[in-house]
Design an enzyme around this catalytic site. Structure first.
Site, PDB file in Angstrom:
ATOM      1  CB  SER A  76       9.663 -60.328  96.703  1.00  0.00           C
ATOM      2  OG  SER A  76      10.931 -59.789  96.946  1.00  0.00           O
ATOM      3  CB  ALA A  77       7.272 -64.263  94.044  1.00  0.00           C
TER       4      ALA A  77
END
Length: 405
Positions: A76-77
Site C-alpha cells: 500500500s501507499a
C-alpha cells in the site's frame, strides 16, 4: 527480473521526504508513526521497483496481478499505511494481528508495539506471505509471525488482540474479527458500504463495534470465504450499474428505460473544485433509494447519458426509474453545481427525490464529520440498533447515523 541497484543514502532521503510530506498534509500526527516510517526500509519489500516508485507517497506498488491484469496484491501507499496506523492507535506491549500482508506494514506495527508487543500477519496468498517473510527476516523483524490462511476465521490461537489491522478491502466484518478483540480494542478495516470504501477505525463496545474515524481509500479486495462480488446490470448503450448491498435487483422493470424522455433538475448546491465531497457520496449511498454506481463504456459515444465521469457516477434506481448525478460549472467558473438526470415513467419526480437528498446534505451535513457507523451481529433485533439506516450483510447489520454538521 533482477533487483534494482539501490543507493542507501538516496533511499534514506526519499523515505524522509515521504514522511515530511505526510506530516505536512496531516496524515502523520503521532511521533511513533513518524519514527516507524522513517526507520523501515520499505523499498526492500519491492526489490524490482525503482526507488521513486517504492517511495511514492500516494501510490501503491502492485506485486501481483491476475491473468486479466487486475491487482491481486500490493504494498500500500505510504499515505494509506500511515492513515491506518494512526487510526489503530498502537501502543507498546499491544498484541496485534494484520490481515493482508506484504511486509512493511507489519514492520511498522512491530516498531509501534515494541519488544514487549506481539505481531501476527496473515495472507491467503502464499506468495504474499513468502515475500513478507523474506522482507521481515532481511530487515530484522523476524519475531513477527507470518501465516498463510484465510482471514475470515481470524487467528484464535494468539487472541485476544488489542488491535486488528486489515489491509484488504472487506465487504463485511467476520464475527472472529470482533470476537478476538479485547473490550475497547481497535479494528481498522477498509469496509465497503454501498459501493463506497472507507478505512474505518472501530472500537469494540461489548457485542458491537462503533466507528471513531473514516477516510476515503482504495484497497485490493478480500479473497477467500468472505469475498463478495457486486451485482452488474446492463441498461444497454454501454451503460452499466453496479449494486453492492441489498436484495438482487430485478432488471426487467428497467428494460428500455433509456428510451424514455430524460428529466433534468439542478439542485442549487455548489461546491469548490477542491472541496472534499466524501460525505456527499456516503450520504447518497446510505439515504438515496436504490443507490448504485453507473459506468459508461469509454468507447461508447451515446448521448443518452452525459455523466461527468464515465467510469464512476453516483446513481439510483426505484422500480422502473433510473437517475444519476452530474455536475456543471457555475457561471463564474469557480465552482460546480450538482444536478440529476432521470429516466422512466416517473423520471421527473425521481430526479426531484434524488436532488432533495443532495440538498439535504448541503443544508445539514456539508462540512460535518460524516456518519457514525456501528457494526452489530447478524440477528440483532431492529429495536436494538439505533440509526437512520440499517444495511444487512452476511455476518453483520450495519447502522448508519447522520447528525447535523
Amino acid at each position: 527480473m533482477t533487483d534494482v541497484t539501490v543507493n542507501p543514502d538516496e533511499a534514506n532521503q526519499l523515505r524522509d521526504k515521504v514522511v515530511d510530506q505526510l506530516k505536512e498534509d496531516g496524515t502523520i500526527v503521532s511521533p511513533g508513526v513518524e519514527a516507524a516510517m522513517r526507520k523501515v526500509p520499505r523499498h526492500l519489500a519491492v526489490p524490482d521497483a525503482p526507488l521513486d516508485e517504492a517511495y511514492s507517497t500516494y501510490d501503491a506498488v502492485v506485486t501481483k496481478r491476475s491473468e486479466n491484469g487486475t491487482s491481486m496484491s500490493s504494498v500500500s501507499a505510504p499515505q494509506v499505511q500511515a492513515m491506518q496506523l494512526e487510526q489503530a492507535d498502537l501502543r507498546p506491549g499491544n498484541n496485534v494481528v494484520e490481515y493482508g500482508t506484504n511486509g512493511p506494514n507489519a514492520a511498522y506495527i512491530a516498531e509501534l508495539v515494541g519488544d514487549t508487543g506481539q505481531v501476527t500477519t496473515v495472507d491467503i496468498d502464499a506468495d504474499a506471505a513468502a515475500r513478507a517473510t523474506r522482507f521481515l527476516a532481511e530487515t530484522g523483524y523476524s519475531s513477527v509471525r507470518v501465516l498463510t490462511a484465510d482471514a475470515s476465521g481470524g487467528v484464535p490461537e494468539y487472541a485476544p488482540y488489542d488491535a486488528v489491522v486489515v489491509t484488504v478491502g472487506a465487504w463485511d466484518i467476520p464475527p472472529a474479527w470482533r470476537e478476538q478483540l479485547t473490550e475497547g480494542g481497535r479494528l481498522v478495516v477498509p469496509l465497503r458500504i454501498r459501493n463506497l470504501t472507507r478505512t474505518y477505525g472501530f472500537v469494540r463496545q461489548g457485542d458491537h463495534l462503533v466507528s471513531s474515524s473514516a477516510h476515503v481509500c482504495g484497497f485490493v479486495p478480500m479473497q477467500g470465504e468472505d469475498a463478495h462480488e457486486e451485482q452488474l446490470l446492463s441498461l444497454g448503450d454501454g451503460v452499466s450499474l453496479r449494486f453492492d448491498d441489498g436484495p438482487t435487483v430485478d432488471p426487467s422493470p428497467l428494460d428500455g428505460v433509456l428510451r424514455t424522455p430524460r428529466a433534468e433538475t439542478w439542485t442549487g448546491v455548489t461546491v469548490g473544485r477542491t472541496e472534499n465531497i466524501g460525505t456527499l457520496q456516503m450520504y447518497l449511498a446510505t439515504m438515496a433509494p436504490g443507490f448504485c454506481i453507473m459506468s459508461v463504456d469509454l468507447d461508447s459515444n451515446t448521448a443518452v447519458v452525459e455523466p461527468s465521469n464515465k467510469g464512476f457516477s453516483l446513481a439510483a434506481v426505484r422500480g422502473p426509474n433510473f437517475a444519476y448525478v452530474l455536475v456543471r460549472r457555475t457561471p463564474d467558473d469557480k465552482n460546480v453545481e450538482y444536478g440529476v438526470h432521470a429516466f422512466g415513467p416517473d423520471g421527473a419526480s425521481f430526479a426531484d427525490e434524488v436532488a432533495d437528498c443532495i440538498r439535504a446534505w448541503g443544508k445539514e451535513h456539508r462540512g460535518g464529520p460524516g456518519p457514525r457507523v456501528a457494526i452489530y451481529p447478524v440477528g440483532t433485533p431492529d429495536d436494538q440498533i439505533p440509526g437512520d439506516r440499517v444495511i444487512d450483510k452476511r455476518h453483520s447489520r450495519i447502522s448508519v447515523s447522520w447528525s447535523a454538521a
